[in-house]
Design an enzyme around this catalytic site. Sequence first.
Site, PDB file in Angstrom:
ATOM      1  N   HIS A  17      57.798  40.208 -31.463  1.00 63.82           N
ATOM      2  CA  HIS A  17      58.669  40.949 -32.387  1.00 63.82           C
ATOM      3  C   HIS A  17      57.506  41.764 -32.998  1.00 63.82           C
ATOM      4  O   HIS A  17      58.371  43.173 -32.722  1.00 63.82           O
ATOM      5  CB  HIS A  17      58.108  39.939 -34.310  1.00 63.82           C
ATOM      6  CG  HIS A  17      59.092  38.826 -33.491  1.00 63.82           C
ATOM      7  ND1 HIS A  17      58.737  37.674 -34.263  1.00 63.82           N
ATOM      8  CD2 HIS A  17      60.690  38.476 -33.037  1.00 63.82           C
ATOM      9  CE1 HIS A  17      59.834  36.778 -33.651  1.00 63.82           C
ATOM     10  NE2 HIS A  17      60.839  36.713 -33.482  1.00 63.82           N
ATOM     11  N   LYS A  41      69.462  27.476 -43.021  1.00 65.81           N
ATOM     12  CA  LYS A  41      68.412  26.746 -41.664  1.00 65.81           C
ATOM     13  C   LYS A  41      67.298  26.898 -42.301  1.00 65.81           C
ATOM     14  O   LYS A  41      66.982  27.217 -43.219  1.00 65.81           O
ATOM     15  CB  LYS A  41      68.347  28.147 -41.118  1.00 65.81           C
ATOM     16  CG  LYS A  41      67.378  28.175 -39.270  1.00 65.81           C
ATOM     17  CD  LYS A  41      68.029  29.327 -38.525  1.00 65.81           C
ATOM     18  CE  LYS A  41      66.760  28.949 -37.989  1.00 65.81           C
ATOM     19  NZ  LYS A  41      67.027  30.292 -37.210  1.00 65.81           N
ATOM     20  N   ARG A  90      64.315  38.154 -23.457  1.00 66.37           N
ATOM     21  CA  ARG A  90      62.467  37.294 -22.814  1.00 66.37           C
ATOM     22  C   ARG A  90      63.027  37.321 -21.260  1.00 66.37           C
ATOM     23  O   ARG A  90      62.358  37.200 -20.487  1.00 66.37           O
ATOM     24  CB  ARG A  90      62.137  35.870 -24.133  1.00 66.37           C
ATOM     25  CG  ARG A  90      61.251  36.695 -24.934  1.00 66.37           C
ATOM     26  CD  ARG A  90      61.166  35.535 -25.874  1.00 66.37           C
ATOM     27  NE  ARG A  90      62.527  35.739 -26.411  1.00 66.37           N
ATOM     28  CZ  ARG A  90      62.387  35.217 -28.017  1.00 66.37           C
ATOM     29  NH1 ARG A  90      62.264  33.954 -27.779  1.00 66.37           N
ATOM     30  NH2 ARG A  90      64.116  35.120 -28.367  1.00 66.37           N
ATOM     31  N   SER A 128      59.118  32.237 -32.214  1.00 68.86           N
ATOM     32  CA  SER A 128      58.860  31.940 -33.243  1.00 68.86           C
ATOM     33  C   SER A 128      58.540  30.014 -33.259  1.00 68.86           C
ATOM     34  O   SER A 128      57.474  29.767 -33.890  1.00 68.86           O
ATOM     35  CB  SER A 128      59.501  31.763 -34.271  1.00 68.86           C
ATOM     36  OG  SER A 128      59.386  33.662 -34.824  1.00 68.86           O
TER      37      SER A 128
HETATM   38  P1  ADP Z   1      62.585  33.546 -32.587  1.00 66.92           P
HETATM   39  O1  ADP Z   1      63.593  33.959 -31.164  1.00 66.92           O
HETATM   40  O2  ADP Z   1      61.363  34.122 -31.881  1.00 66.92           O
HETATM   41  O3  ADP Z   1      62.281  33.108 -33.442  1.00 66.92           O
HETATM   42  P2  ADP Z   1      63.916  35.382 -34.033  1.00 66.92           P
HETATM   43  O4  ADP Z   1      65.666  34.905 -34.237  1.00 66.92           O
HETATM   44  O5  ADP Z   1      63.453  36.262 -34.861  1.00 66.92           O
HETATM   45  O6  ADP Z   1      63.215  35.466 -32.926  1.00 66.92           O
HETATM   46  O7  ADP Z   1      64.247  37.279 -32.789  1.00 66.92           O
HETATM   47  C1  ADP Z   1      64.546  38.391 -33.150  1.00 66.92           C
HETATM   48  C2  ADP Z   1      64.831  39.240 -31.756  1.00 66.92           C
HETATM   49  O8  ADP Z   1      63.908  39.078 -31.374  1.00 66.92           O
HETATM   50  C3  ADP Z   1      65.366  38.109 -31.056  1.00 66.92           C
HETATM   51  O9  ADP Z   1      66.405  39.905 -30.304  1.00 66.92           O
HETATM   52  C4  ADP Z   1      64.723  38.242 -29.730  1.00 66.92           C
HETATM   53  O10 ADP Z   1      65.552  38.148 -29.002  1.00 66.92           O
HETATM   54  C5  ADP Z   1      63.511  38.854 -30.619  1.00 66.92           C
HETATM   55  N1  ADP Z   1      62.463  38.105 -30.344  1.00 66.92           N
HETATM   56  C6  ADP Z   1      61.227  37.250 -30.503  1.00 66.92           C
HETATM   57  N2  ADP Z   1      60.129  37.215 -29.147  1.00 66.92           N
HETATM   58  C7  ADP Z   1      60.193  38.021 -28.882  1.00 66.92           C
HETATM   59  C8  ADP Z   1      59.266  38.517 -27.417  1.00 66.92           C
HETATM   60  N3  ADP Z   1      58.067  37.206 -27.572  1.00 66.92           N
HETATM   61  N4  ADP Z   1      59.637  39.414 -26.656  1.00 66.92           N
HETATM   62  C9  ADP Z   1      60.915  40.072 -26.885  1.00 66.92           C
HETATM   63  N5  ADP Z   1      61.312  39.588 -28.111  1.00 66.92           N
HETATM   64  C10 ADP Z   1      61.162  38.654 -28.615  1.00 66.92           C
END
Ligand code: ADP
Length: 168
Positions: A17, A41, A90, A128
């Site tokens: 992130h 959630k 990703r 996460s």
């Molecule tokens: P997660 O999938 O880690 O629970 P979130 O729902 O908080 O994350 O995702 C927020 C945004 O961050 C989404 O657009 C997700 O694709 C992106 N994201 C999460 N992890 C990564 C990563 N390792 N590299 C790039 N983008 C990421």
Amino acid sequence: MKRAIYPGSFDPLTNGHMDIIVRSAAIVDELYVGVLNNRAKNSLFSVDERVSMIKEMTETISNVKVVSFDGLLVDFAREIQANIIIRGLRAVTDFEYELQIAQTNHVEYNEIETIFLTTSLQYSYLSSTIVKEFAAYGGDISQFVAPQFVDRIYDKYGIDPEKRCRKQ
Ligand code: ADP
């Protein structure tokens, strides 16, 4: 003025992130990191904790603001007058869902564009959920999150300090 919103659960904020935050802040004028307050959630960290963790990590990036929101992303984007949504991609597994959401958001709010940043290679496996799964069993999470978050995450799972795996 290019104002963008980077929405997510950030439960917890990972290095993946952070990578997206740093890179997108460099290409827009103002970046809002929008922490989703999703009541349905079960989150590990409360929305206030997540907001303050991200603030802690972004205080030196002057064009980043961290806020929480609930409800529809497009409604919130309208409210803060952001017309760009930033999302991280990703792998192909992210693509189908992200495409659908981006197209729906565009139908709902015509002026909004979604920009996808592809993940930096070293974070392409990171989510996460993975961090939480490792932490719950005392696994080594030191390469996934900022150093100051490691113990806070283990604490949430009540992991005995002796059993917390550390990178040698
Ligand atoms: P997660 O999938 O880690 O629970 P979130 O729902 O908080 O994350 O995702 C927020 C945004 O961050 C989404 O657009 C997700 O694709 C992106 N994201 C999460 N992890 C990564 C990563 N390792 N590299 C790039 N983008 C990421």
